[in-house]
Design a protein around this motif. Structure first.
Motif, PDB file in Angstrom:
ATOM      1  N   ASP A  49      60.680  75.160 -12.824  1.00 44.19           N
ATOM      2  CA  ASP A  49      61.110  76.847 -12.546  1.00 44.19           C
ATOM      3  C   ASP A  49      60.263  77.178 -11.691  1.00 44.19           C
ATOM      4  O   ASP A  49      59.079  77.277 -12.420  1.00 44.19           O
ATOM      5  N   GLY A  50      60.512  77.352 -10.352  1.00 43.32           N
ATOM      6  CA  GLY A  50      59.454  78.130  -9.217  1.00 43.32           C
ATOM      7  C   GLY A  50      58.602  77.157  -8.265  1.00 43.32           C
ATOM      8  O   GLY A  50      58.038  77.497  -7.965  1.00 43.32           O
ATOM      9  N   LEU A  63      49.834  74.236 -14.194  1.00 47.88           N
ATOM     10  CA  LEU A  63      49.447  75.441 -14.802  1.00 47.88           C
ATOM     11  C   LEU A  63      50.953  75.652 -15.120  1.00 47.88           C
ATOM     12  O   LEU A  63      51.851  74.763 -15.307  1.00 47.88           O
ATOM     13  N   GLY A  64      50.796  76.404 -16.161  1.00 51.09           N
ATOM     14  CA  GLY A  64      52.001  77.510 -16.839  1.00 51.09           C
ATOM     15  C   GLY A  64      52.206  76.388 -17.978  1.00 51.09           C
ATOM     16  O   GLY A  64      51.180  75.891 -18.719  1.00 51.09           O
ATOM     17  N   PRO A 122      45.763  79.371 -10.647  1.00 48.69           N
ATOM     18  CA  PRO A 122      47.233  79.998 -10.194  1.00 48.69           C
ATOM     19  C   PRO A 122      47.083  80.276  -8.686  1.00 48.69           C
ATOM     20  O   PRO A 122      45.976  80.719  -7.889  1.00 48.69           O
ATOM     21  N   ALA A 123      47.929  79.607  -8.012  1.00 50.42           N
ATOM     22  CA  ALA A 123      48.180  80.181  -5.834  1.00 50.42           C
ATOM     23  C   ALA A 123      49.623  80.298  -5.906  1.00 50.42           C
ATOM     24  O   ALA A 123      50.317  79.079  -6.529  1.00 50.42           O
ATOM     25  N   PRO A 128      54.860  80.873 -11.736  1.00 50.67           N
ATOM     26  CA  PRO A 128      55.581  82.230 -11.344  1.00 50.67           C
ATOM     27  C   PRO A 128      54.620  83.499 -11.858  1.00 50.67           C
ATOM     28  O   PRO A 128      54.307  83.607 -12.872  1.00 50.67           O
ATOM     29  N   GLY A 129      54.975  84.483 -10.903  1.00 50.08           N
ATOM     30  CA  GLY A 129      53.866  85.756 -11.068  1.00 50.08           C
ATOM     31  C   GLY A 129      52.445  85.681 -10.535  1.00 50.08           C
ATOM     32  O   GLY A 129      51.248  85.953 -10.563  1.00 50.08           O
ATOM     33  N   ALA A 130      51.985  84.647 -10.132  1.00 54.07           N
ATOM     34  CA  ALA A 130      50.780  84.009  -9.694  1.00 54.07           C
ATOM     35  C   ALA A 130      50.895  84.571  -8.241  1.00 54.07           C
ATOM     36  O   ALA A 130      52.048  84.487  -7.675  1.00 54.07           O
ATOM     37  N   PRO A 131      49.269  84.618  -7.393  1.00 53.23           N
ATOM     38  CA  PRO A 131      49.407  85.110  -6.218  1.00 53.23           C
ATOM     39  C   PRO A 131      49.374  84.680  -5.080  1.00 53.23           C
ATOM     40  O   PRO A 131      49.885  83.467  -5.399  1.00 53.23           O
TER      41      PRO A 131
END
Length: 234
Positions: A49-50, A63-64, A122-123, A128-131
């Motif tokens: 997702d994302g 990540l995630g 995260p980048a 989802p929600g990362a900068p």
């Protein structure tokens, strides 16, 4: 012994060699490392997702909540590549490429292991929600991750070029051309200036590099080997 006699001896030894069961098992590890890594990445690229391969490097898949999958892919492929390096040493030494290819592939495997053990920050909006941009400043583990995979990739590209010389010595022009093309194209994909399309270029470069490691393993398993005696090393 003259250079011509030495080359002929290399070819004769190559045809006569027969790897042990242990060596074959280690070479099989090398044949599997690429497919394991590439298939795992491909499956996630279409299901996470994302995640968008056009914007997100493969490393961000670590990540995630499902990041353990890609971490396992990095570490698993790294361990298989490290075992492969041992198999290459047994299969190639002494002989063309026997001195340099095994340690270079070993560095490649180590870089993958470190890349899986130390995750990036995260980048770019992933997970989802990362900068939306890159991490600034980077964490210590993000810095380690940023160094390890490029080091691994550089080592593998160098191994491609070392094998070119081996193929030339053994009069294998097609294999020499393939190895040279792999190294040059993979390097060009990574070094191409500009950030646009970088994640796709990186994915293509990784796929090409792993295809080469798998092909080399299959060649050695099928008979392209140097026996336990021979005068030349590179």
């Amino acid at each position: 012994m003259t250079s011509e006699s030495s080359t002929l001896a290399d070819r004769a030894a190559l045809r006569a060699a027969s790897p042990s069961r242990t060596t074959r098992g280690l070479l099989v590890c090398g044949a599997l490392a690429g497919p394991v890594f590439v298939v795992t990445v491909a499956a996630q690229a279409f299901t996470r997702d994302g995640y968008d391969l056009r914007r997100h490097p493969i490393s961000l898949l670590t990540l995630g909540t499902l990041g353990w999958i890609q971490m396992s892919a990095f570490i698993g492929a790294g361990l298989l590549s490290a075992a492969y390096a041992v198999g290459l040493r047994r299969a190639l030494r002494p002989g063309p490429a026997g001195a340099w290819v095994p340690p270079l592939v070993g560095v490649f495997g180590l870089g993958l292991i470190v890349g899986g053990g130390f995750r990036p920050d995260p980048a770019l909006g992933f997970p989802p929600g990362a900068p939306a941009g890159n991490a600034d400043p980077m964490s210590w583990h993000g810095i380690v991750h940023a160094v390890a995979p490029p080091l691994a990739f550089t080592a593998l590209v160098l191994a491609c070029f070392v094998v070119v010389r081996r193929a030339v010595v053994l009069r294998q022009p097609c294999w020499a051309a393939y190895s040279a093309a792999t190294g040059m194209v993979a390097l060009a994909l990574v070094a191409w200036p500009g950030q646009e399309g970088l994640s796709v270029r990186l994915a293509l470069a990784v796929t090409l590099a792993f295809a080469w490691t798998t092909t080399l393993a299959l060649r050695l398993l099928s008979g392209d080997r140097v026996a336990s005696s021979g005068p030349r090393r590179v």
